[in-house]
Scaffold this active site. Structure first.
Site, PDB file in Angstrom:
ATOM      1  N   HIS A   1       0.824  -1.205   0.000  1.00 28.68           N
ATOM      2  CA  HIS A   1       0.000   0.000   0.000  1.00 28.68           C
ATOM      3  C   HIS A   1       0.861   1.259   0.000  1.00 28.68           C
ATOM      4  O   HIS A   1       0.559   2.232  -0.700  1.00 28.68           O
ATOM      5  CB  HIS A   1      -0.912  -0.025   1.233  1.00 28.68           C
ATOM      6  CG  HIS A   1      -1.704   1.221   1.428  1.00 28.68           C
ATOM      7  ND1 HIS A   1      -1.385   2.153   2.395  1.00 28.68           N
ATOM      8  CD2 HIS A   1      -2.796   1.718   0.784  1.00 28.68           C
ATOM      9  CE1 HIS A   1      -2.260   3.147   2.342  1.00 28.68           C
ATOM     10  NE2 HIS A   1      -3.113   2.907   1.384  1.00 28.68           N
TER      11      HIS A   1
ATOM     12  N   GLU B   1       2.232   1.921  -3.411  1.00 27.62           N
ATOM     13  CA  GLU B   1       1.173   2.519  -4.240  1.00 27.62           C
ATOM     14  C   GLU B   1       1.113   4.029  -4.038  1.00 27.62           C
ATOM     15  O   GLU B   1       1.043   4.798  -5.006  1.00 27.62           O
ATOM     16  CB  GLU B   1      -0.169   1.878  -3.896  1.00 27.62           C
ATOM     17  CG  GLU B   1      -1.368   2.539  -4.534  1.00 27.62           C
ATOM     18  CD  GLU B   1      -2.530   2.733  -3.565  1.00 27.62           C
ATOM     19  OE1 GLU B   1      -3.037   3.871  -3.456  1.00 27.62           O
ATOM     20  OE2 GLU B   1      -2.922   1.754  -2.911  1.00 27.62           O
ATOM     21  N   HIS B   2       1.174   4.476  -2.785  1.00 33.32           N
ATOM     22  CA  HIS B   2       1.164   5.913  -2.495  1.00 33.32           C
ATOM     23  C   HIS B   2       2.370   6.609  -3.122  1.00 33.32           C
ATOM     24  O   HIS B   2       2.244   7.694  -3.704  1.00 33.32           O
ATOM     25  CB  HIS B   2       1.182   6.145  -0.978  1.00 33.32           C
ATOM     26  CG  HIS B   2      -0.169   6.149  -0.356  1.00 33.32           C
ATOM     27  ND1 HIS B   2      -0.667   7.242   0.334  1.00 33.32           N
ATOM     28  CD2 HIS B   2      -1.137   5.212  -0.305  1.00 33.32           C
ATOM     29  CE1 HIS B   2      -1.873   6.970   0.783  1.00 33.32           C
ATOM     30  NE2 HIS B   2      -2.186   5.731   0.412  1.00 33.32           N
TER      31      HIS B   2
ATOM     32  N   GLU C   1      -4.142   7.798   7.802  1.00 32.26           N
ATOM     33  CA  GLU C   1      -5.108   6.839   7.246  1.00 32.26           C
ATOM     34  C   GLU C   1      -5.343   5.692   8.233  1.00 32.26           C
ATOM     35  O   GLU C   1      -6.482   5.247   8.425  1.00 32.26           O
ATOM     36  CB  GLU C   1      -4.576   6.303   5.912  1.00 32.26           C
ATOM     37  CG  GLU C   1      -5.598   5.502   5.124  1.00 32.26           C
ATOM     38  CD  GLU C   1      -5.095   5.100   3.749  1.00 32.26           C
ATOM     39  OE1 GLU C   1      -5.834   4.400   3.041  1.00 32.26           O
ATOM     40  OE2 GLU C   1      -3.952   5.474   3.383  1.00 32.26           O
TER      41      GLU C   1
END
Length: 410
Positions: free
Chosen positions: A46, A49-50, A126
């Site tokens: 993840h 991806e950022h 997040e």
């Protein structure tokens, strides 16, 4: 019509030409997700991806964002337990431009140290956001209750400690290991020309694999029960039954069973618990499918003093379905709903791109709309009821978050 082409290096391109629309959706699908992560690197899929949005050798993070805004396009990405997808939806005349930016992000991201530290803070926020969302957190706990120490139990976001430990070299190694030709599918849907497919092959057809074969551990459903105290207004409850893997021959039988349990407004749980009793605003079911297993999930949020009666009502509904099965009318209604949802999704180039990309990535095969419709229509009442007996009679996992110190006896 859907066409498929495999580049000389192994990258697969699936393309669905839709001449009557004015948009094109492009998705880069990568077989990299949280189930492939080492324990100390939880969340790296993840986080990578950022970071692909945080600057390349020729564009800053701001310039990437402005480039899509300037053409009225949409760009985003998401990471799941088994794959990551980077996608854009733009006007057909801007498809080549969008591909150029996506490929630049994919191949030329620099992982600037300053941007890396800033983005860690973003992902930490997040994680905190999910901690403050008990309806989401309880489903993360259900993964833990269902898969124990297996990587499928990991949160896609990772933990604060593992995130802070990730360094630039870790991202480079992970990208080299997983972002390889054999792990990549480029899916395109919309009103594109042949030149777009040629451009995809030019940009993605020549890079090479690291040569490392990625191994993954078979998942085993090991039902457990987890509860957590939290100062919130509601109790949040999740129940998990063993489901079916992605692409299983009985997946449409399970889709109909799920629809009857809690997958629609006319479902038994919605009608009983919300409409008739008024015990919950949110009560539903869904099925999560992975490459080697699946999970049929029931969720409800209710007042703490109603938790036990809601739990009992859910289990009574489940047991009735196991013993008596669904009705002929429920079967026909569910078939109509599944077919209607499928046909409505055809109006979205994003939906078509996603369905084709995911099927090719995980199954290495594509189904036409007619084949899917035939599969739904061929489901019989006897087969659905047999599946209900098999799945709903087995041990279940359970997770709960509640403000009460006296938790539900589970």
């Amino acid at each position: 019509m859907i066409t498929k082409h495999t580049c000389s290096n192994g990258v697969r391109i699936v393309a669905e030409h839709i001449p009557f629309v004015r948009s094109v959706a492009i998705g880069i699908w990568v077989k990299a997700g949280s189930r492939y992560e080492e324990t100390e690197m939880k969340g790296i899929s993840h986080f990578l991806e950022h970071m692909l949005f945080k600057g390349t050798t020729s564009r800053t993070a701001r310039e990437i964002a402005e480039a899509f805004d300037a053409i009225g396009g949409q760009v985003n990405a998401f990471t799941s337990k088994e794959y990551t997808c980077y996608y854009a939806k733009v006007l057909d005349e801007k498809a080549e431009y969008a591909l150029d930016i996506l490929s630049d992000m994919f191949f030329n991201s620099i992982f600037d140290e300053e941007e890396l530290e800033k983005e860690k803070n973003v992902v930490l926020e997040e994680i905190s956001m999910y901690e403050d969302a008990p309806d989401e957190l309880v489903q993360e706990l259900l993964s833990k209750a269902s898969y124990g120490e297996h990587p499928l139990a990991y949160s896609v976001l990772g933990t604060k400690n593992t995130l802070l430990a990730i360094e630039r070299d870790d991202l480079e190694r992970y990208r080299a290991r997983f972002y390889t030709p054999e792990n990549i599918v480029i899916s395109v849907a919309g009103n594109f020309s042949d030149s777009l497919i040629r451009s995809i092959e030019e940009k993605f057809g020549s890079f090479r694999s690291s040569g490392e074969t990625v191994q993954w551990k078979q998942a085993t459903f090991c039902p457990d029960k987890i509860s957590k105290n939290k100062e919130i207004e509601q109790s949040h409850l999740c129940i998990g039954f063993l489901g079916l893997p992605f692409g299983h021959e009985r997946i449409y039988e399970l889709s109909i069973l799920n629809n009857v349990i809690g997958g629609s407004m006319s479902s038994r749980l919605f009608q009983e618990i919300r409409e008739e009793k008024g015990w919950a605003y949110s009560v539903y079911s869904y099925h999560s499918a992975f490459s080697d297993t699946g999970l049929l999930v029931i969720y409800a949020g209710t007042a703490p003093d109603q938790t036990e009666i809601v739990f009992d009502a859910i289990m009574k509904t489940v047991q009735t379905l196991k013993q008596e099965g669904i009705t002929r009318q429920e079967l026909e209604n569910s078939k109509a709903q599944l077919k209607g949802n499928l046909m409505l999704s055809l109006e979205s180039t994003n939906s078509r791109m996603s369905r084709n990309g995911k099927n090719e990535l995980l199954l290495k095969k594509l189904k036409s709309i007619d084949e899917i419709l035939d599969s739904i229509e061929s489901v019989t009442l006897e087969r659905v009821n047999q599946l209900a007996d098999e799945l709903l009679g087995a041990p279940y996992s359970l997770s709960m978050i509640s403000p009460s110190k006296t938790l539900l006896p589970i």
